[in-house]
Every structure is written in structure tokens, then in C-alpha cells.
Design an enzyme around this catalytic site. Sequence first.
Site, PDB file in Angstrom:
ATOM      1  N   ARG A 159       0.837  -1.205   0.000  1.00 22.15           N
ATOM      2  CA  ARG A 159       0.000   0.000   0.000  1.00 22.15           C
ATOM      3  C   ARG A 159       0.867   1.248   0.000  1.00 22.15           C
ATOM      4  O   ARG A 159       0.552   2.236  -0.667  1.00 22.15           O
ATOM      5  CB  ARG A 159      -0.949   0.010   1.199  1.00 22.15           C
TER       6      ARG A 159
ATOM      7  N   CYS B 186      -1.108   6.785   8.809  1.00 20.71           N
ATOM      8  CA  CYS B 186      -1.439   5.489   8.211  1.00 20.71           C
ATOM      9  C   CYS B 186      -2.538   5.734   7.189  1.00 20.71           C
ATOM     10  O   CYS B 186      -2.527   6.740   6.490  1.00 20.71           O
ATOM     11  CB  CYS B 186      -1.868   4.494   9.299  1.00 20.71           C
TER      12      CYS B 186
END
Length: 284
Positions: free
Chosen positions: A182, A241
Amino acid sequence: MPLAQLISAAQLQQRLAEPDLLILDCRFALEDLAYGQRSFSEGHIPGAQFADLERNLSGPIQPGITGRHPLPAPAQLMHHLREWGLNAHSDVVLYDDGPGAFVARAWWLLAWLGKRDGVYLLDGGLKAWREAGGALTHDLPSSALGTFIGRADNTLLVSAAQLQQRLHDNRLTLLDARGLPRFRGDVEPLDPIAGHIPGAKCAAFTDNLDSDGHFLSATQLHQRFGAQLDGRSPSELVAYCGSGVTACHNLFALCLAGYPLARLYAGSWSEWITDPSRPVATGD
């Protein structure tokens, strides 16, 4: 008393009867929003209250403005905490059944409100509890209304605008808690744009744990984050995040390693990408 503290399943078993112990079950699943409540109903640690990530530990989403899990309003969060029975002198034990992402969010929220003593994460989560022979119950807990009053410490936060101004500051250490695929932008299962904030380093939160799901030792964690800091001051570190949840796992692990509590970009990637003027990077 250290800000980041762990409690083992055996230690918790010995403390279940303590009168001012608050246990919060923070189980949640991004792919199944009813999972946490359903799992709690099927069996939980005796005395535990259920804290849902989206209903209790996050605020309402404003499309195009906030990320996926904006911070809750302090007054609303304190209302939930008092309903669960939190007092200023309570000890709190937090658990989930995964790698600890959701309990770390709860831990950070308590620290944000000023509850920084006597807050523990159950090391290894519910898996460790079961392996230690810990009982589960279907009984719903009853508790007197708590009296905790906190005040949000917004010095622990960095806004998107503040972070964007600092992207070229070589004193900044920006840690992204998502996994490498990611971070690189190879995959993006949750957000409409893939990649990371320019200048960030990948520090996957799952690497704070050993193969059994327990936190690494303080020495190991200190070495891990020392390499990420690479001589820069930990006071200049910012964690983010996807939505401000797993970043808290890195913040907890940093404190467990002996570093000071660093700042959180709470909106994180899912907020960052709402403004096309904010830069995006891909790859390493």
C-alpha cells in the site's frame, strides 16, 4: 509510570476482581462493520465493555474533507468513557483479537484526553487470553457511571496543512504504518488514490510484533525505530497510516521502546488525498 504498558493474560486473570478496573473490548473489522459487536456478544473477557471503532472511537465522516476515521469530539468520547465507568484513578485494559491496531487507537485517545496512567494493552490480544485458559462470558457488564474528566491535548496532533509545509524539512521523520504494497501504491483496497505522502518511510505496524502477535522487546523496538530516525530527533517524528488508526500502534511501540510520545497526523492518507493540491508519491 510509563505511558505505554503491556499486561499479560496471566496478569489480567489475577486482576479481574479489582473494583476499579475497566476492560474495553475493541474488536473491529474494516471489511465487516458488525464483526466487533457480534464477536463481543458471542463471548468476551468477563467485565469487559464494548468500544466500537466507528461508533465510539471515531467522529462523523465529512465526505471530501475528513479521512475515514476522524477523531471523535472530546466531549462525546468522554461521555462514552464515563458510561463505561471510567474514573480518573481507574486502571484500563484494552484488547482486540488482531495485531492490536484498534486497542492502540483507544490507548492514544485516552492519552489525548489526559488519561496516561494505568492504561494497559493486553499483549497478544484475545488469542493470548484463550491460550492462557482465560474464560469468556456472554454476560453484559454493569458499572456505575464514571467521573472521568479529560481535556484534549492537541499538541499531539499535526494537521494536513502543517505537515504539507514541513515536507521538505530534513528534520522531519514521517512514518507510514501501512504495509509496503500500500505504501508503494502497488495496491489500494480502501482509498481511491494509491501511494504515500512524499518523504515518508514505510514502518508497517505489524513489524512491531513477533510471530505470536506479542510486542517485540523494548530493545528490539528501540533498534527498529532508531533505524527509521537515522539520527534525527524523535521529537520531530510524525506518524500516519490510512485513517489514523494503525499509526497509533507505532506511537505505542515508540513509547514502549522508551521514545517520547510523538505526534499523529490523524486524518492520514484518506484525508490527505481529499485535496488534489497535496502531493502524492509512489514506489519506495
